[in-house]
Design a protein around this motif. Structure first.
Motif, PDB file in Angstrom:
ATOM      1  N   UNK A   3      39.606 -20.649  35.683  1.00  0.00           N
ATOM      2  CA  UNK A   3      38.311 -20.383  35.213  1.00  0.00           C
ATOM      3  C   UNK A   3      37.588 -19.635  36.061  1.00  0.00           C
ATOM      4  N   UNK A   4      36.994 -18.452  35.973  1.00  0.00           N
ATOM      5  CA  UNK A   4      36.082 -17.628  36.872  1.00  0.00           C
ATOM      6  C   UNK A   4      34.648 -17.412  36.428  1.00  0.00           C
ATOM      7  N   UNK A   5      33.840 -17.871  37.481  1.00  0.00           N
ATOM      8  CA  UNK A   5      32.467 -17.894  37.391  1.00  0.00           C
ATOM      9  C   UNK A   5      31.928 -16.707  38.335  1.00  0.00           C
ATOM     10  N   UNK A   6      31.227 -15.571  37.452  1.00  0.00           N
ATOM     11  CA  UNK A   6      30.566 -14.857  38.556  1.00  0.00           C
ATOM     12  C   UNK A   6      31.636 -13.875  39.477  1.00  0.00           C
ATOM     13  N   UNK A   7      32.596 -13.796  38.925  1.00  0.00           N
ATOM     14  CA  UNK A   7      33.583 -12.699  39.740  1.00  0.00           C
ATOM     15  C   UNK A   7      33.487 -11.449  39.275  1.00  0.00           C
ATOM     16  N   UNK A   8      32.821 -10.747  39.803  1.00  0.00           N
ATOM     17  CA  UNK A   8      32.445  -9.475  39.147  1.00  0.00           C
ATOM     18  C   UNK A   8      33.335  -8.268  39.731  1.00  0.00           C
ATOM     19  N   UNK A  25      50.219 -20.335  34.721  1.00  0.00           N
ATOM     20  CA  UNK A  25      49.002 -20.992  33.932  1.00  0.00           C
ATOM     21  C   UNK A  25      49.107 -20.323  32.549  1.00  0.00           C
ATOM     22  N   UNK A  26      48.282 -21.225  31.768  1.00  0.00           N
ATOM     23  CA  UNK A  26      48.409 -21.007  30.361  1.00  0.00           C
ATOM     24  C   UNK A  26      47.192 -19.905  29.708  1.00  0.00           C
ATOM     25  N   UNK A  27      45.985 -19.873  30.757  1.00  0.00           N
ATOM     26  CA  UNK A  27      45.042 -18.910  30.101  1.00  0.00           C
ATOM     27  C   UNK A  27      43.712 -18.893  31.161  1.00  0.00           C
ATOM     28  N   UNK A  28      42.756 -17.940  30.921  1.00  0.00           N
ATOM     29  CA  UNK A  28      41.773 -17.723  31.831  1.00  0.00           C
ATOM     30  C   UNK A  28      40.514 -17.775  30.879  1.00  0.00           C
ATOM     31  N   UNK A  29      39.571 -18.365  31.437  1.00  0.00           N
ATOM     32  CA  UNK A  29      38.219 -18.358  30.768  1.00  0.00           C
ATOM     33  C   UNK A  29      37.132 -17.704  31.896  1.00  0.00           C
ATOM     34  N   UNK A  30      36.426 -16.770  31.457  1.00  0.00           N
ATOM     35  CA  UNK A  30      35.720 -16.039  32.149  1.00  0.00           C
ATOM     36  C   UNK A  30      34.129 -16.302  31.681  1.00  0.00           C
ATOM     37  N   UNK A  31      33.037 -16.317  32.663  1.00  0.00           N
ATOM     38  CA  UNK A  31      31.836 -16.330  32.112  1.00  0.00           C
ATOM     39  C   UNK A  31      31.457 -14.862  32.120  1.00  0.00           C
ATOM     40  N   UNK A  32      30.172 -14.783  31.355  1.00  0.00           N
ATOM     41  CA  UNK A  32      29.776 -13.338  30.853  1.00  0.00           C
ATOM     42  C   UNK A  32      29.581 -12.478  31.944  1.00  0.00           C
ATOM     43  N   UNK A  33      29.404 -12.908  33.165  1.00  0.00           N
ATOM     44  CA  UNK A  33      28.956 -12.253  34.548  1.00  0.00           C
ATOM     45  C   UNK A  33      30.470 -11.602  35.067  1.00  0.00           C
ATOM     46  N   UNK A  34      31.504 -12.314  34.739  1.00  0.00           N
ATOM     47  CA  UNK A  34      32.569 -11.759  35.591  1.00  0.00           C
ATOM     48  C   UNK A  34      33.171 -10.375  34.986  1.00  0.00           C
ATOM     49  N   UNK A  35      33.868  -9.848  35.743  1.00  0.00           N
ATOM     50  CA  UNK A  35      34.503  -8.556  35.287  1.00  0.00           C
ATOM     51  C   UNK A  35      35.373  -8.736  34.304  1.00  0.00           C
ATOM     52  N   UNK A  52      49.423 -10.602  28.351  1.00  0.00           N
ATOM     53  CA  UNK A  52      50.077 -11.811  28.227  1.00  0.00           C
ATOM     54  C   UNK A  52      49.433 -13.018  28.137  1.00  0.00           C
ATOM     55  N   UNK A  53      48.544 -12.963  29.244  1.00  0.00           N
ATOM     56  CA  UNK A  53      47.720 -14.244  29.588  1.00  0.00           C
ATOM     57  C   UNK A  53      46.551 -14.298  28.709  1.00  0.00           C
ATOM     58  N   UNK A  54      46.541 -15.239  27.669  1.00  0.00           N
ATOM     59  CA  UNK A  54      45.361 -15.388  26.678  1.00  0.00           C
ATOM     60  C   UNK A  54      44.052 -15.589  27.879  1.00  0.00           C
ATOM     61  N   UNK A  55      42.938 -14.958  27.255  1.00  0.00           N
ATOM     62  CA  UNK A  55      41.757 -15.045  28.035  1.00  0.00           C
ATOM     63  C   UNK A  55      40.543 -14.935  27.073  1.00  0.00           C
ATOM     64  N   UNK A  56      39.333 -15.675  27.282  1.00  0.00           N
ATOM     65  CA  UNK A  56      38.319 -15.727  26.653  1.00  0.00           C
ATOM     66  C   UNK A  56      37.112 -15.664  27.451  1.00  0.00           C
ATOM     67  N   UNK A  57      36.076 -14.906  27.005  1.00  0.00           N
ATOM     68  CA  UNK A  57      34.902 -14.974  27.776  1.00  0.00           C
ATOM     69  C   UNK A  57      33.907 -15.924  27.403  1.00  0.00           C
ATOM     70  N   UNK A  58      32.789 -16.277  28.020  1.00  0.00           N
ATOM     71  CA  UNK A  58      31.747 -17.485  27.242  1.00  0.00           C
ATOM     72  C   UNK A  58      30.452 -16.999  28.051  1.00  0.00           C
TER      73      UNK A  58
END
Length: 147
Positions: A3-8, A25-35, A52-58
């Motif tokens: 999970x990444x928060x504010x990694x711009x 690792x199975x996936x990546x979740x990024x907040x809306x301020x991350x790149x 290939x790495x599933x990711x989602x932004x929130x």
């Protein structure tokens, strides 16, 4: 998951993607301020693993993490009172939270996760987000993954 928060910085996000993928690792979740992990610079650094790495932004990262069931949340921090990474034994479902290099994780995320630190040599308090992700993704990889 990672999970990444504010990694711009797109270079850091690309490295985080590549580290997570390389360590299984199975996936990546990024907040809306991350790149964006699909931005050209991030993709180049990730060597295509963003495909290939599933990711989602929130836009509601803390709320979404609170809603997860069955996940152990580990918040990376240089705080000396945090648990040393080499003593953590994660279960089958773990999420590691990585914050901005400037300010780290928000207090809101630190409050919902177990704070974990990478032990450092005297005089050094932290690594950059990409390097820290490589270390933590290896250290907290699933028990059944090969070394």
């Amino acid at each position: 998951m990672v999970v990444a928060e504010a990694v711009d910085n797109p270079v850091n996000v690309g490295s985080i993607v590549r580290n997570a993928a390389a360590m299984g690792w199975d996936g990546l979740v990024l907040d809306h301020t991350s790149a964006d992990p699909l931005a050209r610079r991030a993709l180049r650094v990730a060597m295509g693993t963003a495909f290939t790495l599933p990711h989602v932004r929130t836009r509601q990262l803390a709320d979404d993490l609170r809603a997860l069931e069955g996940f152990e949340l580990y918040a990376m921090t240089p705080d000396p009172s945090a648990i040393a990474l080499d003593t953590v034994r994660p279960g089958e479902r773990a999420a590691v939270l990585i914050g901005s290099e400037r300010s780290g994780l928000s207090q809101e995320l630190l409050d919902i996760a177990t704070p974990v630190r990478i032990p450092m040599a005297a005089g050094v308090d932290s690594l950059n987000a990409a390097a820290a992700t490589a270390v933590v993704c290896w250290a907290l990889r699933r028990p059944h993954q090969p070394d």
